[in-house]
Design a protein around this motif. Sequence first.
Motif, short mmCIF file in Angstrom:
data_model
loop_
_atom_site.label_atom_id
_atom_site.label_comp_id
_atom_site.label_asym_id
_atom_site.label_seq_id
_atom_site.Cartn_x
_atom_site.Cartn_y
_atom_site.Cartn_z
N TYR A 119 19.38 16.79 -2.89
CA TYR A 119 19.65 17.23 -1.52
C TYR A 119 20.75 16.34 -0.95
CZ TYR A 119 14.91 19.15 -2.05
OH TYR A 119 13.79 19.80 -2.50
N LEU A 134 16.24 24.39 -4.98
CA LEU A 134 15.41 24.18 -3.78
C LEU A 134 14.38 23.08 -4.01
CD1 LEU A 134 14.85 27.92 -2.88
CD2 LEU A 134 16.16 26.27 -1.53
N ALA A 135 13.83 23.06 -5.23
CA ALA A 135 12.78 22.08 -5.52
C ALA A 135 13.34 20.66 -5.56
CB ALA A 135 12.10 22.43 -6.84
N GLY A 136 14.63 20.53 -5.85
CA GLY A 136 15.25 19.21 -5.87
C GLY A 136 14.84 18.41 -7.08
N ILE A 149 10.95 24.45 0.52
CA ILE A 149 10.94 23.42 -0.51
C ILE A 149 9.54 23.30 -1.13
CG2 ILE A 149 11.06 20.91 -0.83
CD1 ILE A 149 13.54 20.93 0.96
N ARG A 161 8.77 23.94 -5.02
CA ARG A 161 8.17 22.87 -5.85
C ARG A 161 6.88 23.34 -6.51
NH1 ARG A 161 9.62 17.46 -2.30
NH2 ARG A 161 11.71 17.33 -3.17
#
Lengths: 601, 389
Positions: free
Chosen positions: A115, A597-599, B289, B293
């Motif tokens: 991010y 998005l999950a990073g 997010i 995840r």
Amino acid sequence: MMSKRPWVAEELGRGNYGVMRSSRYGEPRGFLCCEWWCEGYWASSGYYNLCGDKPTMPRKTTSVPSILRGLAKPSSFPRNRLLILLWPIIRERVRESLNRSSIDELPAISAKTEYVKVDSDVLVVGGGLAGLSISRELAKLGFKVVLVEGEDYLGGHLIVDDVEIRELGRGNEFVNKLGREVENLVTVYRGVVFDGFLEDSVTGHSRDFTKLYIFNYKYLVLAQGFREVPLVFPGNNTPRMITGLSALKLVKWWGYRPRRLLVWGSDDWGVRVAMNLAQQGIEVYLGDNSAIIRSDLYRDRIGSSDVKVLIGTNIVDSKDTGDGLRIVLENLRGRKAKIRRREEVVVDAVVSAARLPVIDLPAQLGASIVYAPEIGGLVPRRGFTGDLGLGNVYVVGDAGGLLPEFLVIRQARVTALSIGAREGLVGKDDLDREVAEFKKDLVNTNSSYYNVLLRFEQGLHGTGYYAEPNVTHVPMWAAAGTTEDVERAIKGADKQYLCFCEDVTLGDVLEGIKVLMHGREVRVKVLHGEEEEYKSLKLPSMERIKRVVGLGTGPCQGKFCLVSTNLILSFIYQKKPGEFGIPRIRFPETPIPMATLAGGE
Amino acid sequence: MGEGRGLINLSADAVVVGAGIVGLATAYYLARRGLSVVVFEKNYVGGGSSTRNAGRYRVHFGNRENTEFAIKAIKRLESLSGELGWNGIFERPGYLWLVRREEVLKRYEELNNELWKPLGIPVQILTVDEIKDRFPYINTKGIVGAVFGPQDGAFHHDYIVMGYYTKALDLGVNILEYSEVRGVGIESGKVVNASSSNAFVRTRSIVFAAGAWTGELMKSLLNIDVPIRPVRREIGITEPIKPLINTYVIDTETNFYVGQTMRGEVLGSVELEDGEGFLPYGNTLNWLIAWARETVRLIPSLRDIRVMRIWSGYYEMTPDHSHIMGRLDSWPEGVYVLSGFSGHGFMFGPYAAELLVKYMVDGVMDSLMRPFLPQRFVTGNLIKEALVI
């Protein structure tokens, strides 16, 4: 900038236009578009990076058996009694037959993602002429400006434009110079897509999907320009259709050498696309369903070029002969016309220069979008400063209405000064003077802009002066230039595709409207004495049409079809675009992988 | 309230507030019994929660009342394609509840033995190896077992809403879009009219089927308390891919769920503990997010898939997570409620509407309806949940 020769250019060079297959039926179909925002559209059929050097595509293209094809039309599929009866048996067959990638065929996303927070005074979305111009003006005023551009280069559509432009000179030379200047003044992120608005954040992502950007800004300027959309005519399910911008890139950067092309759309940009292609030694026709060449600035210049003009025509039929696309054109107003004309041309491809302001982000924000025919359709703008009325969001350039380039630069200055005035950096007199100059230039350029001026000046809301007009012409609906042509044009509605993700035709949409109107036939021709009844007739909204026929629900999220369809329907039924509305455009602007998005963990 | 000046003047046997699945079904079944019906919808047909849901149904609930109701309701739901003439795209890929604690798995086993098996809807309790075998895309790390309900399924909400809409129109129901209910006229303890932003209807009955808005509306219009509160939930969908996820997966610890639609899109969410009240129909990065995840953690192969769009909608929650249907004697005569489905309005709505219409028209109360009367909030005899699932 001259990125590697894309895979698709090789295929076109070999005469293979049918590289893409439709998601629903698996037939060769597609609208070739090598801009970043088109990737979502390809994803609907499981293709990725067609304009990259190594595309990913479904290993096995499946196709729906022809017997199912008729039954499975988007409009009739949910209501077909036979399909309902057989559903439990054929369900799995239907599911398997859709032309998609499997999970292991999706392009792999880098294991390392992160991010990135980006702070600015003003965030400018779009690095074309408008975005670059306003960034320079804002930087001069002392603002900390961040500019994001989805492409890997700056300059927008002018990057491939060699034709002289009023006050600018050659477009590509002008934007190249401006781009270099701006890169020294402000922070520029290339290859970064602006996703849109969440309640707690505004985000973007890099096109290699390794970074998710979280933007902070005091002011936001949307300078996304225009978008060329598929032309709608009988037989437009041909794969031989390319956007003007992509055609120029393919020819100038990547060595695509067609013999003959038909460019459709005769505004400033359309004429320049045709002239640029002709300069490359290609035999070029320029067509439009307008009575005369739309462009005031180039109307007289086209005569001295090699472009053959087919203005004042409708495309009434077309057929892929294998060696080219045979297009039949007829004069506007059908038999009522004084001069009857019928032409046939065979071209390698049709190039769409029919363009619309990019309204996705204002629509995501719920800004009201209104129709102004003089400047190209639906325009999400109010006031000369481009203030969207949302507090801190402005729209500049073609995204707010299609204006000649030199006026885009003037308007960008007005918006910059307006933001400066709000921050106390610019005096009110200076701003007023600039607005007055802009208005003068506007009206001096074209007298029809006086209407535009009134609409913007008097405000679109509350004053009562402004009335959204009915749609008077739809450049992208190549089958009907005038209201007299509509009846004939909708006879071939089943052969005219609107939604290239979900294979929805104009016929499907008209059928969907009929269903939503509970079978009531809505006549296109209104008889004398029925006007009042017709005026009060409420037609279903685009939102409900979308839910019946699936229009705009594919990965492109309606970028190809929603505004076009709205305008075509408004034209057919002689309504105001606001009456059909636009379905809610949702976050994100283009699809983002889960991994991004999950990073990084 | 006087006659509506400047409004469309109508009269009808019944007015229904709300044109979602529940309101449309109620209007349709009333009309089928020969009643004239006007529907007020403040937005467009289906514009509330009916077109914002995940499109899944189940018969397995944590208590007898809801489970018995569900068995009948689902049977009804699955028969709708033929009746309405619109393909509901029904299928039964089942529900898979993933369990991360032994004691929870044990509670499921008890529930199966005590409730589901006797009612004829046994679930399969799966070991981790069986999960790996049947659902190989799931990352089983931290999972101790799962519960699989093969009777549970999926549908396409838009087509069913359209089916009820067109069928109701066929029977002459007057559905007014962009028509927000504004008042209910009461004389001598009886409903005499109902008005909206653009219509005035003389009527003797009004049914509140306004989903998450029902509580607020009944309070403001009639000063009646029905404990229905809105809770916003976010949801998202990806680009379409070939069939991969062959069931509806729920992580019972994290409230994560994921399934795949007929068209191939992967649809899911993780339910975060906020969203009370009428929040705007927006989304948050916080949720996005968290959802991404959880998705990547539970189904690692989905890391490459792209999120296409996200949206939000309201659950219409009641204190015991069960719907409210019927009326109270203390209410003005002619006022009915059918709402508060707490997340299962689409699966229960059609059948519940049928039962309510039977009660309204014939005065016959089905035994399945009785536990869901509004009376329970007066007596405090709420529906007890053995296990929240």
